[in-house]
Design an enzyme around this catalytic site. Sequence first.
Site, PDB file in Angstrom:
ATOM      1  N   SER A 244       0.846  -1.198   0.000  1.00 12.43           N
ATOM      2  CA  SER A 244       0.000   0.000   0.000  1.00 12.43           C
ATOM      3  C   SER A 244       0.877   1.242   0.000  1.00 12.43           C
ATOM      4  O   SER A 244       2.113   1.164   0.022  1.00 12.43           O
ATOM      5  CB  SER A 244      -0.917   0.008   1.228  1.00 12.43           C
ATOM      6  N   LYS A 245       0.219   2.399   0.013  1.00 17.38           N
ATOM      7  CA  LYS A 245       0.948   3.662  -0.055  1.00 17.38           C
ATOM      8  C   LYS A 245       1.914   3.859   1.100  1.00 17.38           C
ATOM      9  O   LYS A 245       2.922   4.555   0.968  1.00 17.38           O
ATOM     10  CB  LYS A 245      -0.041   4.834  -0.104  1.00 17.38           C
ATOM     11  N   ARG A 246       1.614   3.251   2.233  1.00 13.34           N
ATOM     12  CA  ARG A 246       2.514   3.458   3.377  1.00 13.34           C
ATOM     13  C   ARG A 246       3.863   2.780   3.164  1.00 13.34           C
ATOM     14  O   ARG A 246       4.820   3.041   3.886  1.00 13.34           O
ATOM     15  CB  ARG A 246       1.865   2.974   4.672  1.00 13.34           C
TER      16      ARG A 246
END
Length: 479
Positions: A244-246
């Site tokens: 994911s973006k994290r």
Amino acid sequence: MDNVRVRIAPSPTGYLHVGTAHTALFNWLFAKHNNGKFILRIEDTDIQRSSKEYEENILEGLTWLGLYWDEGPYYQTQRLDLYRKYAEELLKIGAAYYCYCTPEELEQRRKEALAQKRPPKYDRKCLYLSDEEIAKYEREGRKPVIRLLVPEGKTVFNDIIRGEIEFDNEDIGDFVIMKSDGIPTYNFAVVVDDYTMGITHVIRGEDHISNTPKQLFIYNALNWTPPEFAHLPLLLGPDRSKLSKRHGVTSVTEYKKMGYLPEALVNYLALLGWTPEENKEIYTIEELIELFDLRRVTKNPGIFDITKLEWINTQHIRRLSVEKLAELTLPFLEEVEWFNRNNFDKNYYLKVVSILQERLKTLSQIREYGDYFFLDKLNYDLETVKKVCKSPDIHIYLEKIKEEWSKIPNSEFSAQNLENILRNLAETHQIPTKNLVHPIRVALTNKTVGPGLYELAEILGKERVIKRLEEFIECLKEL
């Protein structure tokens, strides 16, 4: 493997994710390896969240990666009549039925089932409605959904990657295939699309395994032969959670903007979950097509490691011709305000690219590693200057270097001559060569590391080198 037809079916509700690109790549490689067809289908029935921007990003990303499709793009919103046709056929043969339950009623019954520790599946309240009950709901203005009647027993299918997988139908419950607004649900639209498009192999992420029995119910109800299924391992971040973006950038086109080569990203994604027989890590697209085999796809998730991607990108950059690397890096230079396109010298730029090629990890680093080749004036970092110029007499020796290098004719301003003069001066004054090399490097580049000093000085040319030495000596005197 005759007439292989596979597809990628992204939803335009977000930018092209590397996970979707990974699935697209495996489908594309499978098609190319088997002389089949790769079909692009845009699943745009989520009208509120779908956008043209996302769709264009998906097309751009697939094109940049070189995953060209043979057919499409097809759009689900242009096929609504087809879904309605087959939904009505299921109603006609008694394999589906109208359901008038409201969301509020369904939620209440779901809570009751959970409280009684029963599976929260649909209780078939609308399966045997009388004509009077239907008329009552119609008068109330209720718009029904269509549910598939799930058969009893078990559903077993063979997954090319995972082997035999079994589901108990009792755990699934009658699910919606058409919503009240006439839009098909995912599982129904997928089956109709895959069947009518002649898809022979459905290659997708393992998160779709639970959808497979529902889709098989529909195939069986319509007496259609289902395709073969292969569920790929998911891509995870370094912490082994879903990518994911994290974990950093997940959009394919962002890697393009960051200066990654498409062939490097393809090379890296291919190795996530697939183990070729050959014991190497750098592959061309042609090699990947030749070697790809679904049976060598693992069940283990692929860990997306940006450091490994960077290393693979570095190897592909080193394989490029200087001319091609110059062509690919130039757009990144043109984005910065200090680059003067009007004074661009192609031959000079080819020399710059040649000396930096071994150091570049991404195309965009041409700005970071090569700025001093184009800047008119360097704004020296004073802390760096102090660090490399600890001797109080260093400016005296730099003056001597400047004087000696100034005497070299322009035609003989070569790396070899520059090095010979510096070494002779260091020997004469009994100074370690490095005590001169490090300050001169900072003087010419404003950096402490980089390519060979004499080679970069030759490329900079006599005029720039002498001017920068003069400016650096003045800086030292002020300090």
